[in-house]
Design an enzyme around this catalytic site. Sequence first.
Site, PDB file in Angstrom:
ATOM      1  CE1 TYR A  51     -42.889 -31.310  29.992  1.00  0.00           C
ATOM      2  CE2 TYR A  51     -44.195 -29.646  29.943  1.00  0.00           C
ATOM      3  CZ  TYR A  51     -44.036 -30.928  29.802  1.00  0.00           C
ATOM      4  OH  TYR A  51     -44.723 -31.651  29.144  1.00  0.00           O
ATOM      5  CG  PHE A  59     -37.621 -28.025  23.238  1.00  0.00           C
ATOM      6  CD1 PHE A  59     -38.163 -28.365  24.507  1.00  0.00           C
ATOM      7  CD2 PHE A  59     -36.480 -28.982  22.968  1.00  0.00           C
ATOM      8  CE1 PHE A  59     -37.925 -29.558  25.214  1.00  0.00           C
ATOM      9  CE2 PHE A  59     -36.274 -29.990  23.790  1.00  0.00           C
ATOM     10  CZ  PHE A  59     -36.955 -30.471  24.703  1.00  0.00           C
ATOM     11  CB  THR A  93     -40.563 -37.840  22.741  1.00  0.00           C
ATOM     12  OG1 THR A  93     -40.365 -38.434  23.946  1.00  0.00           O
ATOM     13  CG2 THR A  93     -40.702 -36.213  22.836  1.00  0.00           C
ATOM     14  NE  ARG A 104     -45.629 -38.540  23.561  1.00  0.00           N
ATOM     15  CZ  ARG A 104     -44.860 -38.495  24.278  1.00  0.00           C
ATOM     16  NH1 ARG A 104     -44.124 -39.722  24.277  1.00  0.00           N
ATOM     17  NH2 ARG A 104     -44.796 -37.580  25.540  1.00  0.00           N
ATOM     18  CD  GLU A 128     -43.252 -35.789  35.942  1.00  0.00           C
ATOM     19  OE1 GLU A 128     -42.360 -35.498  35.343  1.00  0.00           O
ATOM     20  OE2 GLU A 128     -44.292 -36.798  35.580  1.00  0.00           O
TER      21      GLU A 128
END
Length: 140
Positions: A51, A59, A93, A104, A128
């Site tokens: 990240y 955050f 998100t 979600r 990734e």
Amino acid sequence: MAREQTFSIIKPDATRRNLTGKINAMLEDAGLRIVAQKRIHMSQAQAESFYGVHRERPFFGSLVEFMTSGPVVVQVLEGENAVLKNREVMGATNPEQADEGTIRKAFAESIEANSVHGSDSPENAVIEIAYFFSGTEIVG
Ligand code: CMP
């Protein structure tokens, strides 16, 4: 249309609630094929590096703490337009903004504990995937 791969994480809030199978069913129902998968406990260094693009965000510390708080399931998903397809089935998100029928909307607890991660572009998917998988672990 090109077959494409994307990277996915089932996050600690979801593994804690034993939701791996339900989330995998939603991915498969959306036409995505799970071509690699493993359950790991991310180290702090792994989470900080993965990240890293969010390092300056307020955050960041909390996100790293959350992502290392329990097991995650890292995955490679394959299909036509896999990056976009996965983002559609994940939903926004922020779960308050996620559409009905998305992962979600169904499962996320908060904007941080939002159950799944998915690559945001084919370019980032390649990066990734390589972060967690070697070529021989991906079986199409
Ligand atoms: P993800 O798609 O994995 O990318 C970054 C993660 O940071 C995001 O999902 C959330 O888990 C977390 N996060 C926490 N707060 C925020 C926020 N305000 N905006 C975006 N992402 C956030």
